[in-house]
Design an enzyme around this catalytic site. Sequence first.
Site, PDB file in Angstrom:
ATOM      1  N   ASN A  87       0.774  -1.233  -0.100  1.00 16.13           N
ATOM      2  CA  ASN A  87      -0.145   0.053  -0.003  1.00 16.13           C
ATOM      3  C   ASN A  87       0.826   1.212   0.130  1.00 16.13           C
ATOM      4  O   ASN A  87       1.516   1.518   1.028  1.00 16.13           O
ATOM      5  CB  ASN A  87      -1.029  -0.176   1.306  1.00 16.13           C
ATOM      6  CG  ASN A  87      -1.649   1.315   1.384  1.00 16.13           C
ATOM      7  OD1 ASN A  87      -1.706   2.088   0.269  1.00 16.13           O
ATOM      8  ND2 ASN A  87      -2.431   1.456   2.567  1.00 16.13           N
ATOM      9  N   LYS A 100       0.004   4.418  -0.154  1.00 18.74           N
ATOM     10  CA  LYS A 100      -0.489   5.566   0.112  1.00 18.74           C
ATOM     11  C   LYS A 100      -0.304   6.702  -0.539  1.00 18.74           C
ATOM     12  O   LYS A 100      -0.504   6.477  -1.827  1.00 18.74           O
ATOM     13  CB  LYS A 100       0.000   5.373   1.770  1.00 18.74           C
ATOM     14  CG  LYS A 100      -0.182   4.334   2.488  1.00 18.74           C
ATOM     15  CD  LYS A 100      -0.191   4.849   4.007  1.00 18.74           C
ATOM     16  CE  LYS A 100      -0.267   3.229   4.796  1.00 18.74           C
ATOM     17  NZ  LYS A 100      -0.100   3.516   6.149  1.00 18.74           N
ATOM     18  N   HIS A 124      -9.552   1.358   5.326  1.00 13.26           N
ATOM     19  CA  HIS A 124      -8.230   1.820   5.871  1.00 13.26           C
ATOM     20  C   HIS A 124      -8.400   2.813   7.023  1.00 13.26           C
ATOM     21  O   HIS A 124      -9.214   3.673   6.856  1.00 13.26           O
ATOM     22  CB  HIS A 124      -7.304   2.330   4.747  1.00 13.26           C
ATOM     23  CG  HIS A 124      -5.761   2.090   5.374  1.00 13.26           C
ATOM     24  ND1 HIS A 124      -5.443   3.156   6.017  1.00 13.26           N
ATOM     25  CD2 HIS A 124      -4.655   1.105   5.059  1.00 13.26           C
ATOM     26  CE1 HIS A 124      -4.163   2.877   6.422  1.00 13.26           C
ATOM     27  NE2 HIS A 124      -3.779   1.682   5.804  1.00 13.26           N
ATOM     28  N   GLU A 175      -6.839   4.995   7.608  1.00 12.37           N
ATOM     29  CA  GLU A 175      -6.603   6.589   7.576  1.00 12.37           C
ATOM     30  C   GLU A 175      -7.734   7.051   6.721  1.00 12.37           C
ATOM     31  O   GLU A 175      -8.084   8.474   6.774  1.00 12.37           O
ATOM     32  CB  GLU A 175      -5.349   6.606   6.577  1.00 12.37           C
ATOM     33  CG  GLU A 175      -4.157   6.527   7.465  1.00 12.37           C
ATOM     34  CD  GLU A 175      -3.074   5.731   6.751  1.00 12.37           C
ATOM     35  OE1 GLU A 175      -3.068   5.693   5.291  1.00 12.37           O
ATOM     36  OE2 GLU A 175      -2.032   5.249   7.319  1.00 12.37           O
ATOM     37  N   GLU A 201      -5.455  -4.308  10.869  1.00 15.44           N
ATOM     38  CA  GLU A 201      -4.283  -3.341  11.145  1.00 15.44           C
ATOM     39  C   GLU A 201      -4.459  -2.342  12.089  1.00 15.44           C
ATOM     40  O   GLU A 201      -5.457  -1.417  11.991  1.00 15.44           O
ATOM     41  CB  GLU A 201      -4.470  -2.306   9.889  1.00 15.44           C
ATOM     42  CG  GLU A 201      -3.941  -3.096   8.516  1.00 15.44           C
ATOM     43  CD  GLU A 201      -3.673  -2.102   7.447  1.00 15.44           C
ATOM     44  OE1 GLU A 201      -2.521  -2.391   6.969  1.00 15.44           O
ATOM     45  OE2 GLU A 201      -4.208  -0.853   7.059  1.00 15.44           O
ATOM     46  N   GLY A 261       2.784   2.866  10.703  1.00 14.35           N
ATOM     47  CA  GLY A 261       3.639   3.943  10.532  1.00 14.35           C
ATOM     48  C   GLY A 261       4.327   4.367  11.561  1.00 14.35           C
ATOM     49  O   GLY A 261       5.127   5.256  11.732  1.00 14.35           O
ATOM     50  N   SER A 273       3.405  -1.806  10.599  1.00 18.50           N
ATOM     51  CA  SER A 273       4.915  -1.766  10.687  1.00 18.50           C
ATOM     52  C   SER A 273       5.629  -2.957  10.222  1.00 18.50           C
ATOM     53  O   SER A 273       6.724  -3.645  11.209  1.00 18.50           O
ATOM     54  CB  SER A 273       5.264  -1.324  12.248  1.00 18.50           C
ATOM     55  OG  SER A 273       5.122  -0.089  12.298  1.00 18.50           O
TER      56      SER A 273
END
Length: 247
Positions: free
Chosen positions: A9, A11, A92, A94, A164, A170, A209
């Site tokens: 991904n 992003k 996701h 985000e 996730e 991240g 991560s």
Amino acid sequence: MRKKILAANWKMNLSAADAQEWITNFSEANRLYAELEYRLYAPSIYIQQLTDRKAIHVGAQNVHSMDLGAFTGEISIPQLKSIGAQSVLIGHSERRTIFNETDALLLGKVEACCRNSFSFIFCCGENEDLRNVGEHLHLIREQLSGLLGQMKPEQLELLTIAYEPIWAIGTGQNADTHQITEVHAFIRSMLMEFFGEQGRNVPILYGGSVNAENAESIFSCPEVNGGLIGGASLNATHFLQLASFLQ
Ligand code: 13P
């Protein structure tokens, strides 16, 4: 046996030239693991240049729930299909947290995928506060029950689930093997509660991560059928290094 999945991904990273370099490096690399399905979730503007290379399954990071119409700035599944995209990420964290995508809105996107027979990865995962008070499984149940209640058994082959945990994305702080094992077993049990034996066929990916140092222990957890990789996927060589741990 279902195939394991290693998904990148990107992003909102990389330029068009970087994307070209990545796909060239990926195409030319010696990919030893034919039984692995590699996927790339790229910014939509790069999808066509990537699908043209026919080197990897390419998907989008987001999609609108309608097939066409007055939705300035949005992209539909028929449009994605027309440039060769094969799947999409839905939910996701985000998108949920930064863009306020609600469960109801996400279910509209799921319905669009089912209507168009388009594969999707449905993401779930708790934030740090819920994890700290031990409410993470409640949240996962909440995030998944609408999805599983809505899907018909014959649509199940479109579905992949990604766990996730938000606090692991991240941050360099991946979930540990006990945490991953607990949540993946819980997701599998929900799949079987809704779909019986057929629920065994849905791949469950871990994301957060993952890198070359921790991939071996993460990917050896039971019910981890692959990975959804952010930072470590931006370089094709680093991404491909993770494949050996999914055997
Ligand atoms: P990182 O691998 O950068 O933590 O990102 C994970 C992720 O969000 C993949 O969708």
